[in-house]
Write an enzyme that holds these catalytic residues in place. Sequence first.
Site, short mmCIF file in Angstrom:
data_model
loop_
_atom_site.label_atom_id
_atom_site.label_comp_id
_atom_site.label_asym_id
_atom_site.label_seq_id
_atom_site.Cartn_x
_atom_site.Cartn_y
_atom_site.Cartn_z
CG PHE A 295 -1.47 -1.38 1.54
CD1 PHE A 295 -2.36 -2.02 0.70
CD2 PHE A 295 -1.00 -2.06 2.65
CE1 PHE A 295 -2.81 -3.31 0.98
CE2 PHE A 295 -1.44 -3.34 2.93
CZ PHE A 295 -2.35 -3.98 2.09
CB CYS A 296 2.19 3.53 -1.56
SG CYS A 296 1.80 3.14 -3.27
CG ASN A 297 3.14 3.00 5.11
OD1 ASN A 297 4.27 2.88 5.57
ND2 ASN A 297 2.19 3.68 5.72
#
Length: 836
Positions: free
Chosen positions: A414-416
């Site tokens: 999740f782009c994290n």
Amino acid sequence: MDFQKLCTFNTFKRWWSHYGYGENLQDVIEKEFKRTKGITYLDHAATTLYPESLVRDYFQDISMNVYGNPHSHHPSSRLTHDTVERVRYRILQHFNTTPEEYSVIFTSGCTAALKLVAESFPWSPQSENEPGSLFCYFTDSHTSVVGMRGLTSAQGAVALPVSPQEVENRAKDEAQGEDVICQTAHLFCYPAQSNFSGRKYPLSHVRGIQTKRLYPACDHQGRWFVLLDAASHVSCSPLNLQECPADFIPVSFYKMFGFPTGLGALIVRNNAAGILKKTYFGGGTAAAYLSGEDYYVPAANISDRFEDGTVSFLDIIAVNHGFEALDRITGGMHNIQQHTFGLARYTYMLLSSVCHGNGRPVAQIYAEGQFESPSTQGAILNFNLKDSHAQIIGYSQVDRMASLYNIHVRTGCFCNTGACQSFLGISNEQIKRNLQAGHVCGDSLDLVEGQPTGSVRVSFGYMSTFEDCQKFLNFVSECFVEKPVTVDQVRLEKLKAATAASYGVDEDIPIRITNGEICKVDGKEKSTEALRGFGHRDSNSQGGAYTLTNIYIYPIKSCGAFEVQDWPVGPLGLRYDRSWMVVNGNGVCLSQKRERRLCLIRPEVHLPSNKLLLQASGMDTILVPLENNTQTHTNYRVCQSKVCGDRVETVDCGDEAASWLSDFLGQPCRLIRQSPDFTRDMKKKPIGAATTTSLSLVNEAQYLMINRASVELIQKLMSSRQDDSEGDQLLDTQNVISRFRANLVIAGGEPFEEDNWPHLIIGNTRFVVAGQCGRCQMIGVDQETGGRTKEPLMSLSAYRNGKVTFGVYLTNQLPEGSTETGILSAGSLIQTQSLK
């Protein structure tokens, strides 16, 4: 308790009472989201779904109106400019702040907003006398935040990742105060809500960093600024910038409304905006520049300075409809937060308690707490499923199976990456080895050597339902649980008890958000002082060549005139003159330039009954209160709009007036009035004025005065041009007077003599001349029929060599701080002295 019994609506309602928005949610789904029939959409953290009414109203808007490039100055351009400005106000209202405190810079999204800060922040490298700038960010940050270090490092700033635990664990007992010695600028970035786990980080961190009480600010000299990444938070939760005055707040609107995409904003605290410096300048950002010399002066307005080129104005207009739809359906962000948290909490309690037949848990939940309160947890649930041998089931397998059930979830990191590493226990070396094994962000390689590379995320939106939770939980039960399905009753009871004990939401909210507008709780009107009659001279008395023949007030801006004989005046001018105005569906002021039929609305003020009468041919007369008492005012919406370039705070006058106006004008409209607590000052202080002049919703000054002698001259000129008037009927004197829409009509003297008066006294009331009125095409509107002609504008222009000024502006001349009022009477004599 049986798992299927736990998955019933009655059980859910016993555990959570804040479901829905006061009506049958299924009716809302059928009306606004019928396209989702058969789909269980659980990826609202990526983008929520837009309601059908949003796009329907939006397309109706852009189908009915011509929106030009806001950098031009023609009517369609001004309509765009005013609408865009109105949306800026709407955004700031939504976050409980004002244009005096914050500015809205539109960007292509949250990532572009972050990039703008990175490019413009005054990073400084370390020197012998000053420490270098620090770029600090939570390890639980979106890729777009961490990616800022690519720009900051190139300018000599040091990137300092900080774990959430360090911020308070290494804090000082007291704030360090402002550093007057070291002026090095540092930036601290953190998410209001983790897009990975939904954890809400304390908004109090903003002040803690700014006052240098929290780490790392407490350990480093210099000026500390805070960037609050609010993109995930604001999708389902309110954000009050009065309580957490962050310096920079990036947001994305598709996460809030689902439409439009490709539009975001950077909300900048005005006190911090001055530190941002741009190197590139695009169209609209320059006050002046030279192409042949390195000379450039940025625009003074913060938004203009940073919005390179033409903003995506049609998308911005859609944002206004997004707010309208959101609040019409839900009643505001507080309700959304309650609703969505309840769904996430219920899903968490069951998913974390369901077990395989051998008693082993089905899910590994990635969360800090136990979903005790919406103040600490958002509507996001992150997990991996496990088989009966406690082995992780790869997220790609879960995703593929969910697709068969038409359940839409998000998988991966999740782009994290920071949060993913922390929760899944993935080391830096493992990340590098996973890359060597062929795994890259966003792919379907979910397990490397049996260890997960990511997880599954479900997230809820305001249109999510209990049935969505039920379908998801039944899907997990059917596909991934070794039968018989069991429930860890001890854990479930502990969760229920812990939540009941710790959950609490502050119901004492300083504002309510209703139908898209912020409503102040305290709506008490200021008291009006008793009118003092100054008396007036008899119209037959001698000693003056000029007489006040007519007094007109225009209760509703741009609507018909109401002639009076004796009328009170006060600090804002004639009482109730331009106290109301009509706005379109986007909250932009309507004038006869855009809607000529406004002149056919004949408002009348009836002082004895304290009512404003709305009248028009073919319409029933309705009554609107002149003054709002405290109880009534609390039910009305306070909103912000623009008049002649000025921001004004207004109060909505209710649905009855809105319906009446909408029916008559054939478009969505509302009636609003100037807020009694709002003061708007005249831009230019007239020569000779003793104090600042306050205005109602007038354009430029409190009064407009015209001279009958001047009108008669223009009428003669029109008559002489009759052959060129394309068959238009010759206008009589009263028709011409009505087109100039003056408050005061005088008689006597020579045409245009009034242009040279510095001041005048009517009865016992003294006025200062504030300048001449530059006339526009509005005087070509016949105030009786709404028809349009070229006259008298053409004759006026010909007579004055293109200088189309007619009539003079006046203001009260009151002593400093005076609220003295009087009575103005038709027939009064006028005293004046010419400049000649």
